[in-house]
Scaffold this motif. Structure first.
Motif, PDB file in Angstrom:
ATOM      1  N   ALA A 164       0.980  -1.188  -0.110  1.00 19.15           N
ATOM      2  CA  ALA A 164      -0.207   0.143   0.040  1.00 19.15           C
ATOM      3  C   ALA A 164       1.068   1.242   0.103  1.00 19.15           C
ATOM      4  O   ALA A 164       0.530   2.302  -0.542  1.00 19.15           O
ATOM      5  CB  ALA A 164      -0.845   0.021   1.080  1.00 19.15           C
ATOM      6  N   GLY A 165       2.038   1.412   0.758  1.00 21.20           N
ATOM      7  CA  GLY A 165       2.782   2.372   0.695  1.00 21.20           C
ATOM      8  C   GLY A 165       3.340   2.498  -0.526  1.00 21.20           C
ATOM      9  O   GLY A 165       3.538   3.846  -0.956  1.00 21.20           O
ATOM     10  N   ASN A 166       3.919   1.511  -1.274  1.00 26.11           N
ATOM     11  CA  ASN A 166       4.408   1.741  -2.754  1.00 26.11           C
ATOM     12  C   ASN A 166       3.379   2.521  -3.626  1.00 26.11           C
ATOM     13  O   ASN A 166       3.746   3.114  -4.353  1.00 26.11           O
ATOM     14  CB  ASN A 166       4.891   0.372  -3.130  1.00 26.11           C
ATOM     15  CG  ASN A 166       6.308  -0.108  -2.478  1.00 26.11           C
ATOM     16  OD1 ASN A 166       7.025   0.994  -1.856  1.00 26.11           O
ATOM     17  ND2 ASN A 166       6.253  -1.317  -2.374  1.00 26.11           N
ATOM     18  N   ALA A 167       2.139   2.023  -3.456  1.00 22.37           N
ATOM     19  CA  ALA A 167       1.171   2.501  -4.124  1.00 22.37           C
ATOM     20  C   ALA A 167       0.890   3.885  -3.992  1.00 22.37           C
ATOM     21  O   ALA A 167       0.239   4.419  -4.824  1.00 22.37           O
ATOM     22  CB  ALA A 167      -0.155   1.676  -4.126  1.00 22.37           C
ATOM     23  N   HIS A 168       1.108   4.615  -2.934  1.00 21.73           N
ATOM     24  CA  HIS A 168       0.777   5.820  -2.371  1.00 21.73           C
ATOM     25  C   HIS A 168       1.727   6.721  -2.162  1.00 21.73           C
ATOM     26  O   HIS A 168       1.945   7.688  -1.435  1.00 21.73           O
ATOM     27  CB  HIS A 168      -0.054   5.665  -1.218  1.00 21.73           C
ATOM     28  CG  HIS A 168      -1.677   5.162  -1.495  1.00 21.73           C
ATOM     29  ND1 HIS A 168      -1.590   3.898  -1.694  1.00 21.73           N
ATOM     30  CD2 HIS A 168      -2.581   5.847  -2.052  1.00 21.73           C
ATOM     31  CE1 HIS A 168      -2.911   3.701  -1.890  1.00 21.73           C
ATOM     32  NE2 HIS A 168      -3.821   4.747  -2.112  1.00 21.73           N
ATOM     33  N   GLY A 169       3.180   6.264  -2.584  1.00 21.73           N
ATOM     34  CA  GLY A 169       4.346   7.090  -2.934  1.00 21.73           C
ATOM     35  C   GLY A 169       4.743   7.263  -1.310  1.00 21.73           C
ATOM     36  O   GLY A 169       5.670   8.242  -0.790  1.00 21.73           O
ATOM     37  N   ARG A 170       4.784   5.870  -0.454  1.00 20.51           N
ATOM     38  CA  ARG A 170       5.228   6.147   0.995  1.00 20.51           C
ATOM     39  C   ARG A 170       6.372   5.239   0.963  1.00 20.51           C
ATOM     40  O   ARG A 170       6.055   3.979   1.054  1.00 20.51           O
ATOM     41  CB  ARG A 170       4.154   5.871   1.896  1.00 20.51           C
ATOM     42  CG  ARG A 170       3.092   6.906   1.881  1.00 20.51           C
ATOM     43  CD  ARG A 170       2.050   6.540   3.176  1.00 20.51           C
ATOM     44  NE  ARG A 170       2.890   6.851   4.494  1.00 20.51           N
ATOM     45  CZ  ARG A 170       2.756   7.734   5.258  1.00 20.51           C
ATOM     46  NH1 ARG A 170       1.864   8.563   5.301  1.00 20.51           N
ATOM     47  NH2 ARG A 170       3.334   7.689   6.250  1.00 20.51           N
ATOM     48  N   HIS A 171       7.711   5.438   0.785  1.00 21.47           N
ATOM     49  CA  HIS A 171       8.916   4.772   0.755  1.00 21.47           C
ATOM     50  C   HIS A 171       9.613   5.089   1.736  1.00 21.47           C
ATOM     51  O   HIS A 171       9.762   6.165   2.549  1.00 21.47           O
ATOM     52  CB  HIS A 171       9.566   4.830  -0.598  1.00 21.47           C
ATOM     53  CG  HIS A 171       8.926   4.756  -1.836  1.00 21.47           C
ATOM     54  ND1 HIS A 171       7.862   3.432  -2.192  1.00 21.47           N
ATOM     55  CD2 HIS A 171       8.079   5.629  -2.735  1.00 21.47           C
ATOM     56  CE1 HIS A 171       7.347   3.668  -3.197  1.00 21.47           C
ATOM     57  NE2 HIS A 171       7.255   5.166  -3.621  1.00 21.47           N
ATOM     58  N   ARG A 174       9.215   7.211   4.838  1.00 17.57           N
ATOM     59  CA  ARG A 174       7.684   7.437   5.031  1.00 17.57           C
ATOM     60  C   ARG A 174       7.019   6.112   4.916  1.00 17.57           C
ATOM     61  O   ARG A 174       5.704   6.093   4.742  1.00 17.57           O
ATOM     62  CB  ARG A 174       7.561   8.492   4.039  1.00 17.57           C
ATOM     63  CG  ARG A 174       8.112   9.847   4.089  1.00 17.57           C
ATOM     64  CD  ARG A 174       7.329  10.872   3.218  1.00 17.57           C
ATOM     65  NE  ARG A 174       6.084  10.965   3.559  1.00 17.57           N
ATOM     66  CZ  ARG A 174       5.079  10.635   2.507  1.00 17.57           C
ATOM     67  NH1 ARG A 174       5.016   9.920   1.493  1.00 17.57           N
ATOM     68  NH2 ARG A 174       3.910  11.048   2.943  1.00 17.57           N
ATOM     69  N   HIS A 175       7.711   5.040   5.045  1.00 11.26           N
ATOM     70  CA  HIS A 175       6.674   3.635   4.926  1.00 11.26           C
ATOM     71  C   HIS A 175       5.793   3.800   6.067  1.00 11.26           C
ATOM     72  O   HIS A 175       6.004   4.121   7.154  1.00 11.26           O
ATOM     73  CB  HIS A 175       7.610   2.438   4.781  1.00 11.26           C
ATOM     74  CG  HIS A 175       8.299   2.231   6.132  1.00 11.26           C
ATOM     75  ND1 HIS A 175       9.146   2.750   6.711  1.00 11.26           N
ATOM     76  CD2 HIS A 175       7.923   1.068   7.064  1.00 11.26           C
ATOM     77  CE1 HIS A 175       9.721   2.252   8.007  1.00 11.26           C
ATOM     78  NE2 HIS A 175       8.711   1.276   8.265  1.00 11.26           N
ATOM     79  N   TYR A 176       4.597   2.984   5.832  1.00  9.64           N
ATOM     80  CA  TYR A 176       3.549   2.560   6.884  1.00  9.64           C
ATOM     81  C   TYR A 176       4.327   1.864   7.987  1.00  9.64           C
ATOM     82  O   TYR A 176       4.942   0.615   7.916  1.00  9.64           O
ATOM     83  CB  TYR A 176       2.513   1.956   6.374  1.00  9.64           C
ATOM     84  CG  TYR A 176       1.602   2.828   5.468  1.00  9.64           C
ATOM     85  CD1 TYR A 176       0.949   3.994   6.070  1.00  9.64           C
ATOM     86  CD2 TYR A 176       1.546   2.414   4.095  1.00  9.64           C
ATOM     87  CE1 TYR A 176       0.208   4.895   5.379  1.00  9.64           C
ATOM     88  CE2 TYR A 176       0.346   3.352   3.401  1.00  9.64           C
ATOM     89  CZ  TYR A 176      -0.060   4.547   4.098  1.00  9.64           C
ATOM     90  OH  TYR A 176      -1.028   5.214   3.111  1.00  9.64           O
ATOM     91  N   THR A 177       4.340   2.287   9.208  1.00  8.78           N
ATOM     92  CA  THR A 177       5.123   1.590  10.451  1.00  8.78           C
ATOM     93  C   THR A 177       4.258   0.502  10.807  1.00  8.78           C
ATOM     94  O   THR A 177       2.988   0.734  11.026  1.00  8.78           O
ATOM     95  CB  THR A 177       5.529   2.512  11.517  1.00  8.78           C
ATOM     96  OG1 THR A 177       4.415   3.287  11.938  1.00  8.78           O
ATOM     97  CG2 THR A 177       6.346   3.711  10.976  1.00  8.78           C
ATOM     98  N   LEU A 178       4.797  -0.358  11.461  1.00 10.30           N
ATOM     99  CA  LEU A 178       4.134  -1.426  12.020  1.00 10.30           C
ATOM    100  C   LEU A 178       4.782  -1.724  13.325  1.00 10.30           C
ATOM    101  O   LEU A 178       5.886  -2.132  13.722  1.00 10.30           O
ATOM    102  CB  LEU A 178       4.156  -2.857  11.145  1.00 10.30           C
ATOM    103  CG  LEU A 178       3.398  -4.038  12.000  1.00 10.30           C
ATOM    104  CD1 LEU A 178       1.747  -3.693  12.029  1.00 10.30           C
ATOM    105  CD2 LEU A 178       3.523  -5.206  10.785  1.00 10.30           C
ATOM    106  N   SER A 179       3.800  -1.529  14.556  1.00  7.31           N
ATOM    107  CA  SER A 179       4.429  -1.853  15.945  1.00  7.31           C
ATOM    108  C   SER A 179       3.268  -2.830  16.591  1.00  7.31           C
ATOM    109  O   SER A 179       2.158  -2.901  16.151  1.00  7.31           O
ATOM    110  CB  SER A 179       4.526  -0.786  16.616  1.00  7.31           C
ATOM    111  OG  SER A 179       3.425  -0.120  16.790  1.00  7.31           O
ATOM    112  N   ILE A 180       3.756  -3.347  17.904  1.00  3.28           N
ATOM    113  CA  ILE A 180       2.881  -4.145  18.693  1.00  3.28           C
ATOM    114  C   ILE A 180       2.787  -3.526  20.066  1.00  3.28           C
ATOM    115  O   ILE A 180       4.054  -3.194  20.406  1.00  3.28           O
ATOM    116  CB  ILE A 180       2.951  -5.669  18.584  1.00  3.28           C
ATOM    117  CG1 ILE A 180       4.338  -5.971  19.238  1.00  3.28           C
ATOM    118  CG2 ILE A 180       2.775  -6.166  17.133  1.00  3.28           C
ATOM    119  CD1 ILE A 180       4.767  -7.358  19.616  1.00  3.28           C
TER     120      ILE A 180
END
Length: 373
Positions: A164-171, A174-180
């Protein structure tokens, strides 16, 4: 062990401007978006985690009212472009995770819905707060397969968020982060820490609630170290960090937790001023402003400092009431610990429980470059 009585160690609030660079020590706060955040406080926060999105029929969703609350946080990025806003899904007693992680199709459904939510709401990442895989203490469904399925779920989330990040220019940065959000001790037995680490940007260690209504004694609910009076099984922030480091997590991915609230116990046995003693009943939680206004060195409550645990507590000898909490002094000790162990920073629960920003200020000040380690 030296435990001494004293007054609350104070520090000034809002008399310094946040610097442009807070190095690699991050300030991450959970926020239920109950109220606005003062502009001078927003500048001290790296990431706000909106709590919570809901898990409904295996999908991550935000009802309209919650979407409006999230939008208030996302709007802060217009004037604070370095701020990230992450969405957390789950929380204590939230069910449905075990089923959502149980099959490849269910995991992809979860991941796709999460990605859609982030894109639609302009958020910057996802936080998964499953309390806890393989456990039923929160009266949720659990399975012996949760441990492996949680690893697979996070892998699918990582891949889907990157797509999804690649499709919306988030590299890159700026990538979408993932945490728990992760607990420690036996509560993490349902997680293969080493296996999930590559999928995650960081771990929010919930190093609070070590004692609560479900534990048999009082104690430090968010202590940095174990008290001299604590049993060998007692939990502490340092013990949690060592557990995750031993599992192979890079230190920079670990954020320790600070509590912006206290936990109170009544009818407590009086030995050691109520510390690690049996109690009659759990009295409840108090946010930081209420602790200051009504309890700390007020109404018979005396503030004590546990030098070994690096934690304060309150004891009322007349009523046999005990309160455990974080304050600026204990938060400063946690910040020093973060620096000396090269951790990622400090996470806290929860923004609305510190409306004047006093504890946030202690977190931010303690993590500044150049301050003593």
């Amino acid at each position: 062990m030296a435990i001494i009585a004293g007054v609350l160690a104070g520090c000034g609030v809002h008399d310094m401007k946040p610097p442009r660079n807070t190095a690699h020590y991050r300030v991450v706060g959970y926020d239920t978006a109950k109220g606005d955040i003062a502009p001078q406080d927003v500048g001290k926060i790296d990431t706000l985690i909106f709590a919570f999105a809901r898990l409904v029929d295996g999908e991550v969703i935000l009802p309209p009212a919650d979407a409006m609350r999230l939008d208030r946080l996302v709007a802060l990025k217009a004037s604070h472009p370095r701020l990230s806003v992450v969405v957390s899904v789950g929380g204590w007693t939230v069910d449905g995770f075990s089923d959502a992680a149980s099959t490849a199709a269910n995991r992809q459904r979860f991941a796709d819905s999460a990605a859609r939510l982030l894109v639609a709401n302009g958020a910057d990442g996802l936080d998964v707060d499953w309390e806890y895989p393989g456990h039923t203490e929160a009266h949720i469904k659990a399975s012996a397969q949760d441990r492996g399925n949680f690893t697979l779920l996070l892998k699918d989330l990582r891949e889907t968020l990157d797509h999804a990040g690649n499709a919306h220019g988030r590299h890159a940065a700026r990538h979408y982060t993932l945490s728990i959000a992760a607990a420690d001790g036996v509560f993490v037995s349902g997680i293969d820490i080493a296996a999930v680490e590559p999928s995650l940007d960081w771990f929010n260690l919930m190093t609070y609630d070590f004692v609560n209504s479900m534990t048999p004694t009082t104690g430090h609910h968010t202590g940095l170290y174990a008290s001299a009076y604590a049993p060998g099984s007692a939990r502490s922030t340092d013990k949690a960090v060592r557990q995750f480091l031993a599992a192979g997590v890079p230190s920079q991915k670990l954020l320790i937790g600070a509590a912006f609230y206290g936990r109170a116990f009544a009818d407590v046995q009086p030995a050691h001023d109520g510390l690690y003693q049996a109690y009659g009943h759990y009295q409840g939680e108090y946010p930081w402003p209420q602790l200051k206004a009504g309890f700390i060195n007020r109404g018979g409550y005396i503030r004590y400092w546990d030098e070994v645990a690096q934690a304060p507590f309150l004891w009322n000898a007349a009523t046999h009431c005990f309160i455990s909490y974080d304050d600026p002094q204990s938060i400063a000790a946690k910040a020093t610990y973060v620096k000396s162990h090269h951790l990622g920073g400090i996470m806290y629960w929860e923004q609305s429980e510190d409306p004047q920003g006093e504890l946030l200020d202690a977190v931010w000040r303690g993590l500044q470059p150049g301050r003593p380690e």
